[in-house]
Write a protein that holds these residues in place. Structure first.
Motif, PDB file in Angstrom:
ATOM      1  N   THR A  77      57.278  99.845   1.982  1.00  0.00           N
ATOM      2  CA  THR A  77      55.914  99.219   2.000  1.00  0.00           C
ATOM      3  C   THR A  77      55.537  99.000   3.562  1.00  0.00           C
ATOM      4  OG1 THR A  77      56.086  98.108   0.173  1.00  0.00           O
ATOM      5  CG2 THR A  77      54.150  97.351   1.512  1.00  0.00           C
ATOM      6  N   GLU A  78      54.275  99.370   4.181  1.00  0.00           N
ATOM      7  CA  GLU A  78      53.975  99.391   5.510  1.00  0.00           C
ATOM      8  C   GLU A  78      54.008  97.746   5.631  1.00  0.00           C
ATOM      9  OE1 GLU A  78      53.612 100.849   7.899  1.00  0.00           O
ATOM     10  OE2 GLU A  78      52.671  99.548   9.528  1.00  0.00           O
ATOM     11  N   PRO A  79      54.648  97.175   6.812  1.00  0.00           N
ATOM     12  CA  PRO A  79      54.570  95.807   7.066  1.00  0.00           C
ATOM     13  C   PRO A  79      53.233  95.368   7.696  1.00  0.00           C
ATOM     14  CG  PRO A  79      56.525  96.837   8.071  1.00  0.00           C
ATOM     15  CD  PRO A  79      55.849  97.876   7.708  1.00  0.00           C
ATOM     16  N   ALA A  80      52.900  94.097   7.499  1.00  0.00           N
ATOM     17  CA  ALA A  80      51.733  93.778   7.976  1.00  0.00           C
ATOM     18  C   ALA A  80      51.721  93.224   9.447  1.00  0.00           C
ATOM     19  CB  ALA A  80      51.352  92.388   7.026  1.00  0.00           C
ATOM     20  N   ASP A  81      50.596  92.916  10.009  1.00  0.00           N
ATOM     21  CA  ASP A  81      50.550  92.397  11.365  1.00  0.00           C
ATOM     22  C   ASP A  81      50.957  90.994  11.609  1.00  0.00           C
ATOM     23  OD1 ASP A  81      48.743  94.450  12.048  1.00  0.00           O
ATOM     24  OD2 ASP A  81      47.199  93.416  11.036  1.00  0.00           O
ATOM     25  N   ALA A 100      60.390  96.647  12.398  1.00  0.00           N
ATOM     26  CA  ALA A 100      60.997  97.191  13.904  1.00  0.00           C
ATOM     27  C   ALA A 100      60.446  98.589  14.221  1.00  0.00           C
ATOM     28  CB  ALA A 100      62.305  97.542  13.809  1.00  0.00           C
ATOM     29  N   GLN A 101      59.939  99.512  13.212  1.00  0.00           N
ATOM     30  CA  GLN A 101      59.498 100.843  13.504  1.00  0.00           C
ATOM     31  C   GLN A 101      57.747 100.536  13.863  1.00  0.00           C
ATOM     32  OE1 GLN A 101      61.013 102.967   9.977  1.00  0.00           O
ATOM     33  NE2 GLN A 101      62.940 102.267  10.557  1.00  0.00           N
ATOM     34  N   ARG A 102      57.397  99.727  13.705  1.00  0.00           N
ATOM     35  CA  ARG A 102      55.900  99.599  13.615  1.00  0.00           C
ATOM     36  C   ARG A 102      55.599  99.751  15.178  1.00  0.00           C
ATOM     37  NH1 ARG A 102      51.388  96.318  11.013  1.00  0.00           N
ATOM     38  NH2 ARG A 102      51.017  95.857  13.163  1.00  0.00           N
ATOM     39  N   GLU A 103      54.475 100.427  15.791  1.00  0.00           N
ATOM     40  CA  GLU A 103      54.267 100.732  17.019  1.00  0.00           C
ATOM     41  C   GLU A 103      54.115  99.542  17.509  1.00  0.00           C
ATOM     42  OE1 GLU A 103      51.091 103.418  17.298  1.00  0.00           O
ATOM     43  OE2 GLU A 103      50.341 102.778  19.501  1.00  0.00           O
ATOM     44  N   ARG A 104      53.180  98.559  16.971  1.00  0.00           N
ATOM     45  CA  ARG A 104      53.254  97.086  17.529  1.00  0.00           C
ATOM     46  C   ARG A 104      54.010  96.031  16.587  1.00  0.00           C
ATOM     47  NH1 ARG A 104      50.385  93.153  20.131  1.00  0.00           N
ATOM     48  NH2 ARG A 104      48.763  94.410  21.109  1.00  0.00           N
ATOM     49  N   VAL A 105      55.034  95.839  16.870  1.00  0.00           N
ATOM     50  CA  VAL A 105      55.748  94.714  16.208  1.00  0.00           C
ATOM     51  C   VAL A 105      55.046  93.735  15.654  1.00  0.00           C
ATOM     52  CG1 VAL A 105      58.110  95.559  17.055  1.00  0.00           C
ATOM     53  CG2 VAL A 105      56.897  93.570  17.903  1.00  0.00           C
ATOM     54  N   PRO A 106      55.452  93.260  14.442  1.00  0.00           N
ATOM     55  CA  PRO A 106      54.373  91.944  13.580  1.00  0.00           C
ATOM     56  C   PRO A 106      54.827  90.935  14.139  1.00  0.00           C
ATOM     57  CG  PRO A 106      55.711  93.345  11.934  1.00  0.00           C
ATOM     58  CD  PRO A 106      56.038  93.798  13.370  1.00  0.00           C
TER      59      PRO A 106
END
Ligand code: TRH
Length: 377
Positions: A77-81, A100-106
């Motif tokens: 699932t795509e993690p939230a902000d 960890a892979q999100r462009e902007r880490v939450p």
């Protein structure tokens, strides 16, 4: 674009984990325009306080919150902000990889347990562990400056005060629960863990001139109540009288209804964390059955809160209240301290309202979380 929040709730036992996270999720959605997903591993506990929940569904909307069943075998699932791990629950590993892979880490926060202990101020908001560049932060609820505050919906205290000024609204609410108290009766609600000290308290209530109507939602204290009443079983709706004491068993109700029960009563015995806070917003004297912990560390929490809460009480009233709370949390004899507390009833009642109004001046926990996020991004 609404900020997206994921709140993870792992139901340990009892109802506090889901009680707190459900309340927070609703408030973030309703008052802060957040897109909130609430991940719960045990929907059955949730259903008890929110009967609309369908325990079979993996996804459902409840009061503006995207409620998800948190499966054992996590599907990507795509993690939230913003990610809130309630009460230090362990997030699914794949979800953390996704963070960890999100462009902007939450922003990753651990919403910790409530305590009045002083060390909380030194830890609140500090960095905790890191996972592949994703920093987790401590977020501690609390009773004063330097903490995250307490869950409190906008307008809550005003609504409670209006309700307490409206005898008809109180009577209608109580009647909806099948409760018809005699005029002049003291109303007490009882929500507690097992407690052998209950018998000594009920004995003194039954022996008093003042009539008491004890309202007991279904829960873990029913066994001790049944033993004292010397009845075979207790069920919702049962009413038993012993002297000046009437005992009535109520259903486990919706959170909003439970708030109104607390608002109707002259005295509230509560437990854990969320009902403990809700009783403080009720502005009435309360008795807290703290959740037991190993090596009796819960007693430090009890003492820390009592030191804060009893500030401003006369020495005699303070001593009586402390003695009652310590007896209750030691399964001890309640008769003597209850009788002593009654001698200071007007003072402790006035004090409970004063405590509530003072706490109400502090930013509420949901607002503090949003402000933490806004200062972090
Ligand atoms: O159920 P609890 O004992 O939960 C505990 C505490 O949260 C404790 O801190 C935690 O460590 C432990 O769980 C794992 O008590 P608490 O916190 O008061 O939660 C009860 C919830 O149930 C609260 O949100 C109020 C709600 N409630 C209802 O909705 N309806 C009811 O009829 C009653 C009595 C309570």
């Amino acid at each position: 674009m609404k900020a997206r929040w994921d709140i993870f709730c792992s139901v340990v036992d009892n109802f506090g984990d889901i009680g707190v996270t459900w309340r927070l999720a609703r408030q973030l959605a309703a008052e802060h325009a957040c897109a909130v997903r609430l991940w719960v591993d045990d929907l059955r506990a949730f259903e008890r306080m929110c009967p609309e929940v369908d325990v079979q569904l993996t996804q459902q909307w409840q009061e503006g919150v995207d409620v998800r069943h948190w499966p054992r075998n996590w599907t990507t699932t795509e993690p939230a902000d913003v990610v809130i791990a309630a009460f230090a629950c362990q997030l699914p590993h794949d979800y953390m990889e996704g963070m960890a892979q999100r462009e902007r880490v939450p922003l990753w926060m651990n919403l910790d347990y409530l305590s009045a202990e002083e060390w909380v101020v030194g830890c609140h908001g500090l960095p905790s562990v890191k996972f592949k560049g994703v920093q987790k932060y401590f977020f501690f609820p609390g009773f004063g400056p330097g903490t995250g505050g307490l869950l409190r919906e906008t307008g809550l205290v005003d609504r409670r005060q209006a309700f307490q000024r409206d005898p008809q609204a109180q009577q209608q609410f109580l009647q909806s629960l099948g409760v018809f108290p005699m005029a002049g009766t003291r109303l007490i609600s009882l929500f507690a863990y097992e407690n052998t000290g209950l018998a000594s308290w009920l004995e003194v209530l039954a022996a008093q001139l003042q009539a008491t109507h004890l309202l007991v939602p279904e829960g873990r204290i029913l066994g001790d109540l049944q033993a004292w009443l010397e009845v075979e079983a207790l069920a919702v709706g049962d009413v038993h009288r012993r002297g000046a004491l009437t005992v009535q068993v109520l259903p486990f109700m919706r959170q909003e209804q439970y708030d109104r029960l607390l608002w109707c009563c002259d005295f509230n015995a509560v437990r854990g964390e969320d009902s403990f806070v809700r009783a403080q917003w009720a502005g009435r004297p309360l008795l807290w059955h703290i959740y037991r912990q190993d090596e009796d560390i819960h007693l430090d929490k009890l003492d820390a809160f009592l030191a804060l809460y009893t500030e401003g009480l006369s020495p005699a009233a303070k001593a009586a209240l402390i003695a009652l709370w310590q007896a209750w949390n030691a399964d001890g004899d309640m008769a003597e301290s209850w009788t002593r507390l009654l001698e200071h009833w007007p003072q402790v009642t006035q004090h409970a309202e004063k405590w509530c109004l003072e706490r109400g001046l502090q930013a509420d926990l949901a607002t503090a979380l949003v402000q933490f996020y806004e200062s972090w991004i």
